[in-house]
Enzyme design. Structure first.
Site, PDB file in Angstrom:
ATOM      1  N   GLY A 128       3.622  13.073  15.789  1.00 41.69           N
ATOM      2  CA  GLY A 128       4.005  12.386  14.451  1.00 41.69           C
ATOM      3  C   GLY A 128       3.670  13.193  13.227  1.00 41.69           C
ATOM      4  CB  THR A 129       3.665  11.896   9.696  1.00 47.82           C
ATOM      5  OG1 THR A 129       4.685  11.261   9.848  1.00 47.82           O
ATOM      6  CG2 THR A 129       3.183  12.376   8.613  1.00 47.82           C
ATOM      7  N   GLY A 171      -3.017   9.707  -5.779  1.00 46.47           N
ATOM      8  CA  GLY A 171      -3.323   9.255  -4.718  1.00 46.47           C
ATOM      9  C   GLY A 171      -3.906  10.491  -3.568  1.00 46.47           C
ATOM     10  CE  LYS A 202      -6.727  16.535   5.329  1.00 44.92           C
ATOM     11  NZ  LYS A 202      -5.868  15.323   5.119  1.00 44.92           N
ATOM     12  CG  HIS A 209     -36.300  17.147   6.313  1.00 43.74           C
ATOM     13  ND1 HIS A 209     -35.746  16.553   4.955  1.00 43.74           N
ATOM     14  CD2 HIS A 209     -36.848  18.251   6.013  1.00 43.74           C
ATOM     15  CE1 HIS A 209     -35.977  17.636   4.099  1.00 43.74           C
ATOM     16  NE2 HIS A 209     -36.883  18.518   4.612  1.00 43.74           N
ATOM     17  CG  LEU A 255      -6.066   5.424   6.348  1.00 40.08           C
ATOM     18  CD1 LEU A 255      -7.092   4.777   6.306  1.00 40.08           C
ATOM     19  CD2 LEU A 255      -5.827   6.585   5.703  1.00 40.08           C
ATOM     20  CB  ALA A 256      -4.149   9.347  11.809  1.00 39.51           C
TER      21      ALA A 256
HETATM   22  P1  NAI Z   1      -1.063   6.800  -2.574  1.00 37.33           P
HETATM   23  O1  NAI Z   1      -0.677   5.171  -2.162  1.00 37.33           O
HETATM   24  O2  NAI Z   1      -2.563   7.062  -2.032  1.00 37.33           O
HETATM   25  O3  NAI Z   1      -0.846   7.106  -3.916  1.00 37.33           O
HETATM   26  C1  NAI Z   1       0.116   6.917  -4.684  1.00 37.33           C
HETATM   27  C2  NAI Z   1      -0.116   6.884  -6.270  1.00 37.33           C
HETATM   28  O4  NAI Z   1       1.203   7.267  -6.794  1.00 37.33           O
HETATM   29  C3  NAI Z   1      -0.809   5.677  -6.707  1.00 37.33           C
HETATM   30  O5  NAI Z   1      -1.915   6.213  -7.460  1.00 37.33           O
HETATM   31  C4  NAI Z   1       0.320   5.105  -7.478  1.00 37.33           C
HETATM   32  O6  NAI Z   1      -0.274   4.386  -8.602  1.00 37.33           O
HETATM   33  C5  NAI Z   1       1.122   6.396  -8.066  1.00 37.33           C
HETATM   34  N1  NAI Z   1       2.509   6.172  -8.362  1.00 37.33           N
HETATM   35  C6  NAI Z   1       3.460   5.276  -7.844  1.00 37.33           C
HETATM   36  N2  NAI Z   1       4.523   5.351  -8.451  1.00 37.33           N
HETATM   37  C7  NAI Z   1       4.590   6.111  -9.420  1.00 37.33           C
HETATM   38  C8  NAI Z   1       5.064   6.796 -10.712  1.00 37.33           C
HETATM   39  N3  NAI Z   1       6.526   6.207 -10.527  1.00 37.33           N
HETATM   40  N4  NAI Z   1       4.868   7.888 -11.435  1.00 37.33           N
HETATM   41  C9  NAI Z   1       3.367   8.062 -11.421  1.00 37.33           C
HETATM   42  N5  NAI Z   1       2.641   7.584 -10.314  1.00 37.33           N
HETATM   43  C10 NAI Z   1       3.261   6.640  -9.316  1.00 37.33           C
HETATM   44  O7  NAI Z   1      -0.216   7.437  -1.748  1.00 37.33           O
HETATM   45  P2  NAI Z   1       0.282   8.864  -1.152  1.00 37.33           P
HETATM   46  O8  NAI Z   1      -0.747   9.760  -1.982  1.00 37.33           O
HETATM   47  O9  NAI Z   1       1.775   9.486  -1.248  1.00 37.33           O
HETATM   48  O10 NAI Z   1      -0.178   8.771   0.399  1.00 37.33           O
HETATM   49  C11 NAI Z   1       0.576   8.231   1.085  1.00 37.33           C
HETATM   50  C12 NAI Z   1       0.037   7.680   2.372  1.00 37.33           C
HETATM   51  O11 NAI Z   1      -0.715   8.390   3.353  1.00 37.33           O
HETATM   52  C13 NAI Z   1      -1.289   6.866   1.828  1.00 37.33           C
HETATM   53  O12 NAI Z   1      -1.200   5.472   2.308  1.00 37.33           O
HETATM   54  C14 NAI Z   1      -2.747   7.445   2.474  1.00 37.33           C
HETATM   55  O13 NAI Z   1      -3.208   6.360   3.140  1.00 37.33           O
HETATM   56  C15 NAI Z   1      -2.051   8.400   3.649  1.00 37.33           C
HETATM   57  N6  NAI Z   1      -2.727   9.777   3.485  1.00 37.33           N
HETATM   58  C16 NAI Z   1      -3.834   9.762   4.134  1.00 37.33           C
HETATM   59  C17 NAI Z   1      -4.799  10.846   3.691  1.00 37.33           C
HETATM   60  C18 NAI Z   1      -6.014  10.780   4.359  1.00 37.33           C
HETATM   61  O14 NAI Z   1      -6.596  10.061   5.283  1.00 37.33           O
HETATM   62  N7  NAI Z   1      -6.916  11.725   4.062  1.00 37.33           N
HETATM   63  C19 NAI Z   1      -4.195  12.048   3.211  1.00 37.33           C
HETATM   64  C20 NAI Z   1      -2.851  12.009   2.923  1.00 37.33           C
HETATM   65  C21 NAI Z   1      -2.056  10.580   3.078  1.00 37.33           C
END
Ligand code: NAI
Length: 464
Positions: free
Chosen positions: A42-43, A184, A53, A442, A317-318
């Site tokens: 998957g993704t 985000g 990562k 520690h 989240l995965a």
């Molecule tokens: P996100 O939901 O984390 O962030 C999207 C951001 O874009 C928000 O802050 C929102 O306010 C902003 N936004 C929305 N429309 C906009 C606009 N027109 N102009 C400017 N800003 C705007 O989504 P993101 O970063 O795309 O990640 C997608 C999903 O993938 C998330 O739900 C996340 O949980 C998951 N993910 C998880 C990771 C991890 O667990 N480390 C890493 C990458 C992604």
């Protein structure tokens, strides 16, 4: 038409689907898992968690060698980025892990089916593989189609100069200037990668803060820290359009001058992939945003059809998807497993990492819950000092009356590994006193969680 029959047919081989397939096979079910890509995973494995990562690690090492080796008395000369080699390393990791899923399927007797699946009736998936079409039937069907990056109508994605997270995992060169739309998870992780490799990165965020949903105190620290690392943030900035003009891109924002750049990364969330599944053939109706609703057995409105992972909403989240896959098939097998959505850790793999589990302070305030808070800055932690990483903090939030831990929020080096202890403690209903009374080795970073738990009761030893 060629037809095969199984106890369970899973549509989608990402974290929800492939994990559910393996668990179901362990429980004695005859399982087939279908995926339209050329590999399982998957993704997450192919174009998400794993490759990002890999690039975060490579770019972090480069940034450390460039800016921080001197502190350790290490001199480096001739340091260069070899982007094709970095990309090849990333791909090798992805290939190893997708190959690992093939091996696990073989070991457990899961039937892999690579092809495009579509529901035909409540027990049949029609699979198209090139010119070939066949049917895969199951007593139960589990839908795990995942999600894809959301697009914005005025952002003209071409999958090259203007693209999504998949595009940004494989840029052919280091952009001079990269505009990231969305502050985000993805914006910060991939923005960090390219910033470290030398791009000027500008993050445009529609809201007045980055990382909405994260504890706001941590988000403020993160904003300051990433700004120091060279990322420019423009909050309260609404993107009106993004267009390609030859090798350049122009991003128009409301109320200020357009921004020119070489590449644009659109990272404004993800959307469920439920549109082309043939749901109408079985009478399942997704909600207005495309999500499927399920009951606590993960059953949809159709008795024989279940769904799990990103397509049912909640945190995308995965690990949440993996747990749902497991719980779903265990419940099918009569095991009384359940999901605890109150204890799902979330991690952003920037440097420093940001990790969180349970309620944020903002949520507790909003709900009128009385709480006590304990903080330990990493500056007070010996191990963090030896690592040269004194920035950041651990915050423990505990119920004022019962002392039960309600949330833990960490920004700092290896926060993503540390949050596991907090999640286990919370799963067991631990109080801050329980963590404070547990002997921590520690010198370790985990002692910062111990100290923060002590601080809830005002008895921290190493902080004032
Ligand atoms: P996100 O939901 O984390 O962030 C999207 C951001 O874009 C928000 O802050 C929102 O306010 C902003 N936004 C929305 N429309 C906009 C606009 N027109 N102009 C400017 N800003 C705007 O989504 P993101 O970063 O795309 O990640 C997608 C999903 O993938 C998330 O739900 C996340 O949980 C998951 N993910 C998880 C990771 C991890 O667990 N480390 C890493 C990458 C992604």
């Amino acid at each position: 038409m060629k037809t095969s029959r199984h106890d369970l047919v899973i549509l989608g081989g990402g974290p929800a689907g492939y994990v559910a397939a393996i668990r179901a096979a362990q429980l004695g079910m005859k399982v087939a898992c279908i995926d339209e890509q050329d590999r399982f995973g998957g993704t997450c494995v192919r174009v998400g968690c794993i490759p990002s990562k890999a690039l975060l690690e490579s770019s972090h090492l480069y940034a450390e060698a460039k800016h921080r080796f001197g502190e350790h008395g290490l001199k480096v000369s001739g340091l260069e980025v070899d982007l094709p080699a970095m990309m090849a390393r990333k791909q090798k990791i992805v290939d190893t892990l997708t190959g690992g899923i093939d091996m696990l399927f073989k070991h457990r007797g899961v039937t892999p089916v690579l092809g495009r699946g579509k529901l035909r009736d409540v027990e049949t998936v029609e699979v198209t593989q090139g010119d070939d079409t066949f049917l895969v039937q199951g007593d139960q069907l589990l839908l795990c189609p995942g999600s894809r990056p959301a697009s914005l109508p005025m952002v003209e994605e071409d999958g090259d100069r203007i693209g999504n997270s998949t595009t940004a995992l494989s840029f052919p060169d280091v952009p001079k200037r990269l505009v990231v739309i969305g502050g985000g998870y993805i914006g910060l992780e991939l923005g960090s990668v390219w910033n470290r490799l030398g791009s000027e990165v500008i993050v445009l965020e529609a809201l007045d803060r980055i990382l909405p949903g994260m504890d706001s105190e941590l988000a403020t620290i993160a904003h300051r820290t990433f700004k120091k690392q060279g990322i420019e943030f423009r909050t309260s900035t609404f993107v009106e359009s993004a267009k390609r003009d030859g090798d350049r891109c122009v991003v128009a924002v409301k109320g200020s001058d357009p921004i020119e750049c070489d590449r644009v990364l659109l990272a404004t969330g993800r959307t469920p992939m439920t549109a082309d599944l043939g749901l109408e053939a079985v009478g399942i109706e997704p909600d207005r945003r495309g999500f499927l609703s399920v009951d606590e057995d993960f059953r949809t409105s159709v008795k024989s059809i279940y769904a799990a992972g990103d397509c049912i909403g909640g945190l995308m989240l995965a690990h949440k998807a993996m747990e749902e896959g497991v719980v779903c098939v265990e419940r099918m097998a009569g095991i009384s497993a359940h999901m605890n959505y109150d204890v799902i850790p979330a991690i952003i793999y920037t440097h420093p990492e940001i990790a969180s589990v349970g309620k944020t302070e903002d949520q507790l305030k909003e709900a009128g819950v009385e709480y006590r808070k304990g903080i330990c800055p990493f500056g007070a932690n010996g191990r963090a000092r030896t690592l040269g990483e004194p920035d950041g903090r651990v915050k423990v939030l505990a119920d004022k009356q019962t002392d039960r831990i309600l949330g833990v929020h960490i920004i700092g080096v290896r926060a993503g590994d540390m949050i596991a202890e907090a999640a286990v403690a919370m799963e067991f209903g631990a109080t801050s006193e329980d963590v404070a009374r547990s002997c921590h080795a520690h010198p370790t970073l985990a002692e910062a969680l111990h100290e923060a738990a002590l601080a809830v009761d005002g008895r921290a030893i190493h902080t004032t």
